[in-house]
Design an enzyme around this catalytic site. Structure first.
Site, mmCIF file in Angstrom:
data_model
loop_
_atom_site.group_PDB
_atom_site.id
_atom_site.type_symbol
_atom_site.label_atom_id
_atom_site.label_comp_id
_atom_site.label_asym_id
_atom_site.label_seq_id
_atom_site.Cartn_x
_atom_site.Cartn_y
_atom_site.Cartn_z
ATOM 1 N N LYS A 95 0.783 -1.198 -0.024
ATOM 2 C CA LYS A 95 0.180 -0.066 -0.049
ATOM 3 C C LYS A 95 0.698 1.291 -0.059
ATOM 4 O O LYS A 95 0.558 2.225 -0.677
ATOM 5 C CB LYS A 95 -0.949 0.036 0.973
ATOM 6 C CG LYS A 95 -2.047 -1.163 0.900
ATOM 7 C CD LYS A 95 -2.917 -1.388 2.272
ATOM 8 C CE LYS A 95 -3.845 -2.467 1.833
ATOM 9 N NZ LYS A 95 -4.694 -3.000 3.012
ATOM 10 N N GLN A 143 -5.544 -1.949 9.139
ATOM 11 C CA GLN A 143 -5.225 -3.238 8.440
ATOM 12 C C GLN A 143 -5.570 -4.520 9.388
ATOM 13 O O GLN A 143 -5.200 -4.576 10.508
ATOM 14 C CB GLN A 143 -3.605 -3.594 8.251
ATOM 15 C CG GLN A 143 -3.247 -4.666 7.319
ATOM 16 C CD GLN A 143 -3.697 -4.695 5.774
ATOM 17 O OE1 GLN A 143 -3.829 -3.706 5.191
ATOM 18 N NE2 GLN A 143 -3.861 -5.849 5.223
ATOM 19 N N ASP A 183 -11.667 1.449 2.992
ATOM 20 C CA ASP A 183 -11.953 0.151 3.043
ATOM 21 C C ASP A 183 -13.488 -0.011 2.748
ATOM 22 O O ASP A 183 -13.881 -1.277 2.253
ATOM 23 C CB ASP A 183 -11.616 -0.545 4.036
ATOM 24 C CG ASP A 183 -10.264 -1.132 4.288
ATOM 25 O OD1 ASP A 183 -9.742 -1.512 3.297
ATOM 26 O OD2 ASP A 183 -9.463 -1.152 5.152
HETATM 27 N N1 GUN Z 1 -6.692 -7.650 5.306
HETATM 28 C C1 GUN Z 1 -6.780 -8.375 4.330
HETATM 29 N N2 GUN Z 1 -7.358 -7.481 3.315
HETATM 30 C C2 GUN Z 1 -7.769 -6.400 4.057
HETATM 31 C C3 GUN Z 1 -8.270 -5.223 3.434
HETATM 32 O O1 GUN Z 1 -8.581 -5.044 2.251
HETATM 33 N N3 GUN Z 1 -8.275 -4.187 4.146
HETATM 34 C C4 GUN Z 1 -7.760 -4.053 5.444
HETATM 35 N N4 GUN Z 1 -7.994 -3.111 6.184
HETATM 36 N N5 GUN Z 1 -7.230 -5.218 6.022
HETATM 37 C C5 GUN Z 1 -7.297 -6.334 5.194
#
Ligand code: GUN
Length: 284
Positions: free
Chosen positions: A52, A96, A119
């Protein structure tokens, strides 16, 4: 025409668009920033968070990482989110997942301001998905829609079967397909005779997280096949939820793993950050 849906290529088009938006916003005095919270030292989370940060750097979005120790208390995490919610210089916030078990995930996700919730996990944004009027879409389903549009797949009137009912992928995916006039069936681990249903799919979306779950006998000739999960097979080789070698000959279009849905999910997070920044600055 290739049967393969090249997620990497479609994602790079999205990234180009995002980079231009970042430039345009910058010229009107608005820098774009994403805050990423990670609690503990889950190795997969570390990889995702690094991706990211790298993606943000590529398009000119400022990324701020808040790495907290595994024993962080709920109150401290909530206080950080409140602080980030209030900061005018931060447009997007994500925490996350997974977070350590002693923390209340639902409370954490609900604490993020809905307009910064890139998200789209906040109950308000989940509600908007149900209503069909959302601005921030969960990244994986949004990425799949972008792929289908890019490939000009006809959705209206088609039977879309979604395998998996997670809050992050299966449920919102079904809603987005419904909004575009597909007839949608959601299958899951308790579905009786799943192959009989998946064989009816014009568009089959597998989000199960099990290596090569979708086999050739589960697929209709000419179907569009989207595999979401990333798994390892019996030899430790990266593979998707779809048995690619067996299913590909029957498919009209199919996503590879890697290089399919994954890059799209990453790109849509950046697109959401732009949408959030524009919303907050009242820019169309
Ligand atoms: N963990 C695995 N996939 C994701 C996601 O798309 N967003 C977040 N915040 N955590 C994750």
């Amino acid at each position: 025409m290739s049967k393969l849906i090249d997620g990497k290529k479609i994602a790079s088009t999205v990234l180009d668009r995002v980079a231009q938006d970042v430039k345009d916003l910058g010229q009107s005095g608005h820098e774009v920033a994403l805050a990423v919270i990670v609690v503990g030292d889950d190795p997969a989370s570390r990889v995702y968070v690094n991706h990211k940060k790298k993606d943000c750097a590529q398009v000119g979005i400022i990324s701020l990482e808040y790495a907290l120790p595994a024993d962080t208390e709920q109150a401290a995490l909530m206080a950080l989110i409140t602080q980030l919610n209030e900061r005018k210089d931060i447009n997007g916030i994500l925490c996350q997942l997974p977070i350590p078990k002693h923390l209340d995930e639902k409370a954490v996700l609900s604490a993020i301001a809905p307009e910064k919730d890139v998200d789209a996990f906040h109950p308000v944004n989940v509600g908007h998905i149900m209503l069909g009027d959302c601005l921030l879409l969960p990244c994986t389903p949004a990425g799949i829609m972008e792929m289908l549009h890019s490939e000009e797949v006809e959705i209206t009137g088609k039977h879309c079967v979604v395998i998996g009912r997670s809050n992050i992928v299966g449920k919102p995916m079904a809603m987005l397909m419904l909004k575009e006039n597909a007839t949608v069936t959601i299958c899951h681990s308790k579905t009786v005779d799943l192959p009989a249903i998946s064989r009816q799919a014009d568009i089959l979306i597998a989000a199960v997280g099990r290596a090569k779950f979708v086999t050739a006998d589960m697929v209709k000739q000419g179907a569009v096949i989207i595999g979401v999960g990333m798994n390892r097979d019996e030899n430790g080789k990266l593979c998707g939820d779809v048995d690619f070698a067996a299913v590909e000959p029957k498919a009209s279009l199919i996503t590879p793993v890697p290089g399919g849905v994954g890059p799209m999910t990453r790109a849509m997070l950046l697109q959401n950050t732009i949408i959030a920044a524009k919303m907050q600055n009242k820019i169309k």
